[in-house]
Motif scaffolding. Structure first.
Motif, PDB file in Angstrom:
ATOM      1  N   ILE A  39      -3.682   2.917  -5.495  1.00 28.84           N
ATOM      2  CA  ILE A  39      -3.953   1.646  -6.172  1.00 28.84           C
ATOM      3  C   ILE A  39      -4.714   0.714  -5.241  1.00 28.84           C
ATOM      4  CG2 ILE A  39      -2.869  -0.426  -7.135  1.00 28.84           C
ATOM      5  CD1 ILE A  39      -0.686   1.401  -8.259  1.00 28.84           C
ATOM      6  N   HIS A  40      -4.363   0.730  -3.955  1.00 26.21           N
ATOM      7  CA  HIS A  40      -5.100  -0.083  -2.972  1.00 26.21           C
ATOM      8  C   HIS A  40      -6.558   0.331  -2.898  1.00 26.21           C
ATOM      9  CE1 HIS A  40      -1.323  -1.243  -0.410  1.00 26.21           C
ATOM     10  NE2 HIS A  40      -1.372  -1.882  -1.572  1.00 26.21           N
ATOM     11  N   ASP A  41      -6.843   1.615  -3.076  1.00 20.48           N
ATOM     12  CA  ASP A  41      -8.215   2.101  -2.971  1.00 20.48           C
ATOM     13  C   ASP A  41      -9.119   1.524  -4.060  1.00 20.48           C
ATOM     14  OD1 ASP A  41     -10.172   3.676  -1.622  1.00 20.48           O
ATOM     15  OD2 ASP A  41     -10.040   5.180  -3.199  1.00 20.48           O
ATOM     16  N   VAL A  42      -8.548   1.202  -5.199  1.00 18.03           N
ATOM     17  CA  VAL A  42      -9.348   0.600  -6.271  1.00 18.03           C
ATOM     18  C   VAL A  42      -9.289  -0.924  -6.228  1.00 18.03           C
ATOM     19  CG1 VAL A  42      -9.282   2.577  -7.821  1.00 18.03           C
ATOM     20  CG2 VAL A  42      -7.506   0.845  -7.984  1.00 18.03           C
ATOM     21  N   GLY A  43      -8.702  -1.471  -5.150  1.00 17.07           N
ATOM     22  CA  GLY A  43      -8.722  -2.917  -4.936  1.00 17.07           C
ATOM     23  C   GLY A  43      -7.604  -3.693  -5.606  1.00 17.07           C
ATOM     24  N   LYS A  44      -6.561  -3.015  -6.027  1.00 14.90           N
ATOM     25  CA  LYS A  44      -5.438  -3.687  -6.689  1.00 14.90           C
ATOM     26  C   LYS A  44      -4.239  -3.720  -5.759  1.00 14.90           C
ATOM     27  CE  LYS A  44      -7.486  -3.584 -10.812  1.00 14.90           C
ATOM     28  NZ  LYS A  44      -8.379  -4.668 -11.086  1.00 14.90           N
ATOM     29  N   SER A  45      -3.314  -4.652  -6.027  1.00 15.46           N
ATOM     30  CA  SER A  45      -2.080  -4.754  -5.267  1.00 15.46           C
ATOM     31  C   SER A  45      -1.153  -3.583  -5.603  1.00 15.46           C
ATOM     32  CB  SER A  45      -1.376  -6.071  -5.608  1.00 15.46           C
ATOM     33  OG  SER A  45      -0.073  -6.087  -5.104  1.00 15.46           O
ATOM     34  N   GLY A  46      -0.311  -3.207  -4.653  1.00 20.32           N
ATOM     35  CA  GLY A  46       0.644  -2.137  -4.899  1.00 20.32           C
ATOM     36  C   GLY A  46       1.625  -2.466  -6.009  1.00 20.32           C
ATOM     37  N   TRP A  47       1.854  -3.746  -6.218  1.00 23.25           N
ATOM     38  CA  TRP A  47       2.751  -4.161  -7.304  1.00 23.25           C
ATOM     39  C   TRP A  47       2.170  -3.834  -8.670  1.00 23.25           C
ATOM     40  CZ3 TRP A  47       7.580  -5.064  -6.360  1.00 23.25           C
ATOM     41  CH2 TRP A  47       7.950  -5.482  -5.090  1.00 23.25           C
ATOM     42  N   PHE A  48       0.900  -3.461  -8.695  1.00 23.95           N
ATOM     43  CA  PHE A  48       0.248  -3.092  -9.945  1.00 23.95           C
ATOM     44  C   PHE A  48       0.900  -1.862 -10.566  1.00 23.95           C
ATOM     45  CE2 PHE A  48      -3.229  -5.151 -11.852  1.00 23.95           C
ATOM     46  CZ  PHE A  48      -3.796  -4.262 -12.756  1.00 23.95           C
ATOM     47  N   ILE A  49       1.691  -1.154  -9.791  1.00 28.59           N
ATOM     48  CA  ILE A  49       2.400   0.020 -10.297  1.00 28.59           C
ATOM     49  C   ILE A  49       3.343  -0.365 -11.445  1.00 28.59           C
ATOM     50  CG2 ILE A  49       4.389  -0.022  -8.741  1.00 28.59           C
ATOM     51  CD1 ILE A  49       4.033   2.976  -8.391  1.00 28.59           C
ATOM     52  N   LEU A  50       3.779  -1.617 -11.455  1.00 24.47           N
ATOM     53  CA  LEU A  50       4.692  -2.091 -12.495  1.00 24.47           C
ATOM     54  C   LEU A  50       4.020  -2.187 -13.867  1.00 24.47           C
ATOM     55  CD1 LEU A  50       6.596  -4.844 -10.501  1.00 24.47           C
ATOM     56  CD2 LEU A  50       7.327  -2.502 -10.999  1.00 24.47           C
ATOM     57  N   ILE A  51       2.700  -2.075 -13.905  1.00 26.44           N
ATOM     58  CA  ILE A  51       1.982  -2.093 -15.184  1.00 26.44           C
ATOM     59  C   ILE A  51       2.434  -0.907 -16.050  1.00 26.44           C
ATOM     60  CG2 ILE A  51      -0.069  -0.731 -14.615  1.00 26.44           C
ATOM     61  CD1 ILE A  51      -0.312  -4.066 -16.314  1.00 26.44           C
ATOM     62  N   ALA A  52       2.972   0.118 -15.415  1.00 23.42           N
ATOM     63  CA  ALA A  52       3.456   1.287 -16.154  1.00 23.42           C
ATOM     64  C   ALA A  52       4.642   0.947 -17.056  1.00 23.42           C
ATOM     65  CB  ALA A  52       3.844   2.397 -15.187  1.00 23.42           C
ATOM     66  N   ALA A  53       5.268  -0.203 -16.835  1.00 21.27           N
ATOM     67  CA  ALA A  53       6.405  -0.608 -17.668  1.00 21.27           C
ATOM     68  C   ALA A  53       5.969  -1.076 -19.054  1.00 21.27           C
ATOM     69  CB  ALA A  53       7.191  -1.718 -16.972  1.00 21.27           C
ATOM     70  N   GLY A  96     -16.794   1.062   0.801  1.00 25.14           N
ATOM     71  CA  GLY A  96     -16.691   0.206   1.972  1.00 25.14           C
ATOM     72  C   GLY A  96     -15.295  -0.371   2.124  1.00 25.14           C
ATOM     73  N   LYS A  97     -15.203  -1.333   3.005  1.00 21.04           N
ATOM     74  CA  LYS A  97     -13.910  -1.936   3.316  1.00 21.04           C
ATOM     75  C   LYS A  97     -13.497  -2.911   2.213  1.00 21.04           C
ATOM     76  CE  LYS A  97     -11.578  -4.326   7.058  1.00 21.04           C
ATOM     77  NZ  LYS A  97     -11.686  -4.913   8.391  1.00 21.04           N
ATOM     78  N   ASN A  98     -12.211  -2.885   1.856  1.00 15.92           N
ATOM     79  CA  ASN A  98     -11.651  -3.913   0.987  1.00 15.92           C
ATOM     80  C   ASN A  98     -10.466  -4.534   1.712  1.00 15.92           C
ATOM     81  OD1 ASN A  98      -9.417  -2.232   0.566  1.00 15.92           O
ATOM     82  ND2 ASN A  98      -9.887  -1.777  -1.563  1.00 15.92           N
ATOM     83  N   LYS A  99      -9.722  -5.401   1.071  1.00 15.81           N
ATOM     84  CA  LYS A  99      -8.655  -6.130   1.777  1.00 15.81           C
ATOM     85  C   LYS A  99      -7.484  -5.242   2.171  1.00 15.81           C
ATOM     86  CE  LYS A  99      -6.425  -7.964  -2.401  1.00 15.81           C
ATOM     87  NZ  LYS A  99      -6.032  -9.191  -3.073  1.00 15.81           N
ATOM     88  N   TYR A 100      -7.470  -3.983   1.719  1.00 11.91           N
ATOM     89  CA  TYR A 100      -6.388  -3.067   2.064  1.00 11.91           C
ATOM     90  C   TYR A 100      -6.772  -2.084   3.177  1.00 11.91           C
ATOM     91  CZ  TYR A 100      -4.488  -5.038  -2.154  1.00 11.91           C
ATOM     92  OH  TYR A 100      -4.031  -5.921  -3.091  1.00 11.91           O
ATOM     93  N   GLY A 101      -7.997  -2.105   3.612  1.00 12.78           N
ATOM     94  CA  GLY A 101      -8.410  -1.243   4.710  1.00 12.78           C
ATOM     95  C   GLY A 101      -9.800  -0.673   4.497  1.00 12.78           C
ATOM     96  N   VAL A 102     -10.169   0.202   5.428  1.00 18.79           N
ATOM     97  CA  VAL A 102     -11.492   0.833   5.361  1.00 18.79           C
ATOM     98  C   VAL A 102     -11.493   1.930   4.310  1.00 18.79           C
ATOM     99  CG1 VAL A 102     -12.063   0.303   7.752  1.00 18.79           C
ATOM    100  CG2 VAL A 102     -10.930   2.452   7.218  1.00 18.79           C
ATOM    101  N   ASP A 103     -12.689   2.275   3.869  1.00 17.38           N
ATOM    102  CA  ASP A 103     -12.866   3.322   2.875  1.00 17.38           C
ATOM    103  C   ASP A 103     -12.438   4.670   3.480  1.00 17.38           C
ATOM    104  OD1 ASP A 103     -13.643   4.961   0.827  1.00 17.38           O
ATOM    105  OD2 ASP A 103     -15.718   4.259   0.760  1.00 17.38           O
ATOM    106  N   PRO A 104     -11.499   5.379   2.862  1.00 11.47           N
ATOM    107  CA  PRO A 104     -11.056   6.661   3.422  1.00 11.47           C
ATOM    108  C   PRO A 104     -12.170   7.711   3.467  1.00 11.47           C
ATOM    109  CG  PRO A 104      -9.821   6.147   1.412  1.00 11.47           C
ATOM    110  CD  PRO A 104     -10.731   5.011   1.684  1.00 11.47           C
ATOM    111  N   LYS A 105     -13.200   7.540   2.643  1.00 12.19           N
ATOM    112  CA  LYS A 105     -14.330   8.485   2.681  1.00 12.19           C
ATOM    113  C   LYS A 105     -15.140   8.303   3.963  1.00 12.19           C
ATOM    114  CE  LYS A 105     -14.853   9.009  -2.277  1.00 12.19           C
ATOM    115  NZ  LYS A 105     -15.729   8.796  -3.435  1.00 12.19           N
ATOM    116  N   GLU A 106     -15.140   7.103   4.526  1.00 12.02           N
ATOM    117  CA  GLU A 106     -15.851   6.856   5.766  1.00 12.02           C
ATOM    118  C   GLU A 106     -15.132   7.450   6.966  1.00 12.02           C
ATOM    119  OE1 GLU A 106     -16.305   2.634   6.019  1.00 12.02           O
ATOM    120  OE2 GLU A 106     -17.763   2.547   4.388  1.00 12.02           O
ATOM    121  N   ILE A 107     -13.812   7.552   6.872  1.00 11.73           N
ATOM    122  CA  ILE A 107     -13.007   8.052   7.987  1.00 11.73           C
ATOM    123  C   ILE A 107     -13.171   9.567   8.122  1.00 11.73           C
ATOM    124  CG2 ILE A 107     -10.651   8.352   8.850  1.00 11.73           C
ATOM    125  CD1 ILE A 107      -9.977   5.694   7.468  1.00 11.73           C
ATOM    126  N   SER A 108     -13.129  10.289   7.019  1.00 11.15           N
ATOM    127  CA  SER A 108     -13.188  11.760   7.093  1.00 11.15           C
ATOM    128  C   SER A 108     -14.575  12.299   7.025  1.00 11.15           C
ATOM    129  CB  SER A 108     -12.363  12.371   5.976  1.00 11.15           C
ATOM    130  OG  SER A 108     -12.724  11.887   4.713  1.00 11.15           O
TER     131      SER A 108
END
Length: 123
Positions: A77-91, A111-123
């Motif tokens: 969820i962080h990778d698409v730029g949403k908060s982890g609490w967004f998981i509650l949308i499943a309710a 690229g980088k968002n507020k949750y960290g660097v792009d994992p595609k750039e790391i690997s």
């Protein structure tokens, strides 16, 4: 299998980002292992001829992967730029889980968002 093991290694890491492949391969292998655990439980239940069937292998496996499952979900969820609490949308009935699964299939932020660097750039 490497993504499944990577998710288990990041057992309780709820920060950072996870690629789509990490999430979906973890989900695939998790589903396979759940079916194997169920088959083992059914075989044990038939061999012992118990009337009250308790799927102990399945329950132990689910307890083992509960936290890694949530952590890889939150990092995805962080990778698409949403908060982890967004998981509650499943309710939200019907639409919530569908929308959440669409998010899981969506390409992550480039690229980088507020949750960290792009994992595609790391690997």
């Amino acid at each position: 299998m490497k993504y499944y093991l990577k998710a288990l290694q990041n057992y309780a890491t709820f920060s950072g980002r996870a690629r789509r492949s990490e999430f979906w391969y973890f989900t695939l292998y998790n589903t396979i292992f759940v079916f194997i655990a169920i088959m083992i439980d059914v075989a044990i239940g038939k061999a012992t001829q118990e009337k009250e069937f308790i799927p102990i292998i399945y329950m132990l496996y689910i307890l083992f992967v509960l936290v890694p499952c949530f952590s890889v979900f939150v990092r995805r969820i962080h990778d698409v730029g949403k908060s982890g609490w967004f998981i509650l949308i499943a309710a939200i009935p019907i639409a919530g889980p569908i929308w959440l699964w669409v998010l899981m299939a969506t390409n992550g932020d480039v690229g980088k968002n507020k949750y960290g660097v792009d994992p595609k750039e790391i690997s």
